[in-house]
Scaffold this active site. Structure first.
Site, PDB file in Angstrom:
ATOM      1  CG  HIS A 141      -3.808 -13.798   1.882  1.00 28.31           C
ATOM      2  ND1 HIS A 141      -4.790 -14.348   1.119  1.00 28.31           N
ATOM      3  CD2 HIS A 141      -4.405 -13.986   2.947  1.00 28.31           C
ATOM      4  CE1 HIS A 141      -5.420 -15.386   1.748  1.00 28.31           C
ATOM      5  NE2 HIS A 141      -5.284 -15.242   2.923  1.00 28.31           N
ATOM      6  CD  GLU A 158      -7.039 -18.713   3.294  1.00 31.40           C
ATOM      7  OE1 GLU A 158      -7.166 -17.620   2.932  1.00 31.40           O
ATOM      8  OE2 GLU A 158      -7.072 -19.179   4.634  1.00 31.40           O
ATOM      9  CG  HIS A 162      -2.696 -16.588   6.869  1.00 29.38           C
ATOM     10  ND1 HIS A 162      -3.249 -17.910   6.475  1.00 29.38           N
ATOM     11  CD2 HIS A 162      -3.703 -15.820   6.112  1.00 29.38           C
ATOM     12  CE1 HIS A 162      -4.544 -17.966   5.614  1.00 29.38           C
ATOM     13  NE2 HIS A 162      -4.755 -16.695   5.391  1.00 29.38           N
ATOM     14  CD  GLU A 163      -4.142 -11.936   6.653  1.00 28.81           C
ATOM     15  OE1 GLU A 163      -4.374 -11.624   5.584  1.00 28.81           O
ATOM     16  OE2 GLU A 163      -4.658 -12.666   7.397  1.00 28.81           O
TER      17      GLU A 163
HETATM   18 CO    CO Z   1      -6.617 -16.346   4.247  1.00 33.41          CO
END
Ligand code: CO
Length: 497
Positions: free
Chosen positions: A263, A289, A259-260
């Site tokens: 980003h 996101e 997830h990170e």
């Molecule tokens: Co996030």
């Protein structure tokens, strides 16, 4: 200050200060010894004061107004307009209001921590009431056309409104809620294989392999460990991620890192030549996101990704996973089950958590409901949408930090991001030849290049709905997420259409 070059120089100066604050924040979360807390808060506050002063400088305001009337290229015009919007917003606040808000937030945060620990909403309620009152004032200060909450939404997802989000969440309620109820009646899977002992260093080494595979540039970043995973950047040439490790639950690190990492790929993909300018800054939290979710869910939770990576994982943790098939692993990482806590929810019920907060925040800011009513309303909605009885407020209305930080209007960006992700991924599949097969052989480069070209390099040069339309020929449409969810989970749970 007279020229466009003066504008660039001033923006760079503001960015230098803000990114320096980010370095201090990163250090505070990752490295700082506990005794330093007070001094660090002081250092950050001093720099934040200087940054605010420079960014609301009257001369800078005059320059922005003058340049906005000049004939400029589209890109320059867009930069000026975005900076002017930002400038006008920050000059709407009086110093007294900013100070009162900041003080109330600090007190609310302390009250919330205590309330959560003691599992007692009444400790938090009085401070939250003060904070909500200020937030209602802030809505009026910033201005809105139809609904006070629109002013809050606009801070995180520019141009998003109650009118649009009502439609979006109505779809969630009408289509996703019954689908999850259908899943609940099917044969359930088991994820006990994720809950054995997994050595910390091996977990970290494995996620570094995944990040590198995604195209994360370790020469322009690094991964560290923190309690709450986050991504921070000091330019597009230094974008850092943190992850969370639990030696008894393999899931936490895998989804945090991917997830990170998503980003971070967005931040690394912004053009360094646009440092400090809107064109070099991320578009909105929803789009940000979307970049984390596309990697986490559409790629990272797919069978294709694990057809390539499961062998590597098995080699690392042979005694735990040697006997497990990739199909069983895939089922274990995609269990759909209503739960109390948003941050550990699966990719479907996740949106019910967001929808509940959206409905509550909207009514709270318009004055339709009051702080005292929150626990009752919260628990009623959890029963209605998730079918579960909230055992106590620390598992319910007190679980998240956001409200104590005054972050109203933030939650919807989590769902918006997932829905954009599904729509973008669907488009990528049409445009990249055999995308899923490429993922299956570990070739993630074509997807990253596609995201770079379609999204990353543009920074703030388009509005979110403009960009979405440019890429997919339509505005954000929930049907793409619904189709993705139905196709994937009908198969996993053996559901009849
Ligand atoms: Co996030």
């Amino acid at each position: 200050m007279k020229t466009y070059q003066d504008y660039i120089n001033h923006c760079k100066k503001i960015a230098d200060l803000q990114y320096s604050i980010s370095v201090l924040n990163w250090d505070q979360e990752v490295n700082m010894p506990p005794k330093s807390a007070e001094r660090r808060a002081q250092q950050i506050s001093t720099l934040a004061g200087i940054a605010h002063k420079i960014s609301t400088d009257k001369e800078f305001g005059k320059l922005l107004h003058a340049l906005s009337k000049k004939k400029l290229s589209d890109e320059k015009k867009r930069n000026i307009n975005e900076s002017l919007k930002e400038y006008s917003k920050s000059t709407k606040y009086t110093t007294e209001f900013v100070q009162l808000l900041s003080k109330t937030i600090s007190e609310s945060f302390i009250a919330w921590q205590k309330a959560k620990e003691k599992d007692d909403f009444s400790i938090f309620a009085p401070k939250l009431k003060e904070l909500v009152k200020l937030k209602r004032e802030e809505c009026n200060l910033l201005g809105y056309k139809h609904h006070p909450y629109d002013a809050m939404l606009d801070i995180y997802e520019p141009n998003s409104t109650v009118k649009d989000l009502d439609i979006l969440f109505k779809d969630v309620r009408q289509h996703l809620v019954p689908f999850v109820k259908q899943i609940a009646k099917a044969n359930q899977h088991n994820d006990s294989l994720m809950h054995n002992y997994f050595e910390k260093d091996k977990q970290l080494a494995f996620t570094e392999i995944l990040l590198a595979q995604m195209g994360y540039d370790f020469k322009a970043g690094r991964q560290d460990v923190s309690t709450h995973p986050f991504t921070t950047n000091f330019s597009s040439t230094d974008v850092r991620v943190t992850t969370r490790v639990n030696e008894n639950n393999l899931s936490e690190i895998i989804w945090s890192s991917i997830h990170e990492g998503g980003h971070a790929l967005y931040e690394q993909g912004l053009k360094d030549e646009n440092y400090g300018l809107p064109a070099g800054n991320y578009l909105s939290l929803g789009i940000h996101e979307s970049q984390s979710r596309i990697w986490e869910n559409n790629v990272g939770r797919s069978i294709f990704f694990w057809n390539y990576n499961f062998k590597k994982l098995q080699n690392e943790f042979h005694s735990n996973l040697g006997h497990v098939t990739v199909e069983d692993f895939y089922k274990a990482i995609n269990i759909v089950k209503p739960s109390f806590i948003r941050t550990s929810a699966d990719e479907l019920t996740y949106h019910f958590h967001v929808m509940i907060r959206y409905e509550i925040e909207k009514d709270l800011l318009s004055g339709k409901i009051e702080v005292e009513d929150l626990p009752k309303i919260w628990n009623k909605k959890y029963k209605e949408y998730l079918g579960i009885d909230v055992p106590s407020d620390s598992f319910g209305v007190l679980q998240d930090i956001h409200w104590s930080h005054g972050s109203f209007g933030y939650f919807p960006t989590y769902s918006i991001g997932s829905f954009y992700a599904a729509q973008f991924f669907n488009q990528a599949k049409k445009e990249i030849n055999q995308l899923e097969h490429k993922i299956e052989i570990g070739n993630l480069k074509p997807l990253l290049e596609w995201l770079r070209e379609k999204i990353h390099i543009h920074g703030k040069l388009f509005a979110a709905d403009e960009l979405c339309e440019k890429i997919t020929s339509e505005k954000l449409n929930f049907k793409h997420f619904l189709n993705y969810a139905k196709k994937k989970y009908s198969k996993i749970y053996n559901l009849k259409p």
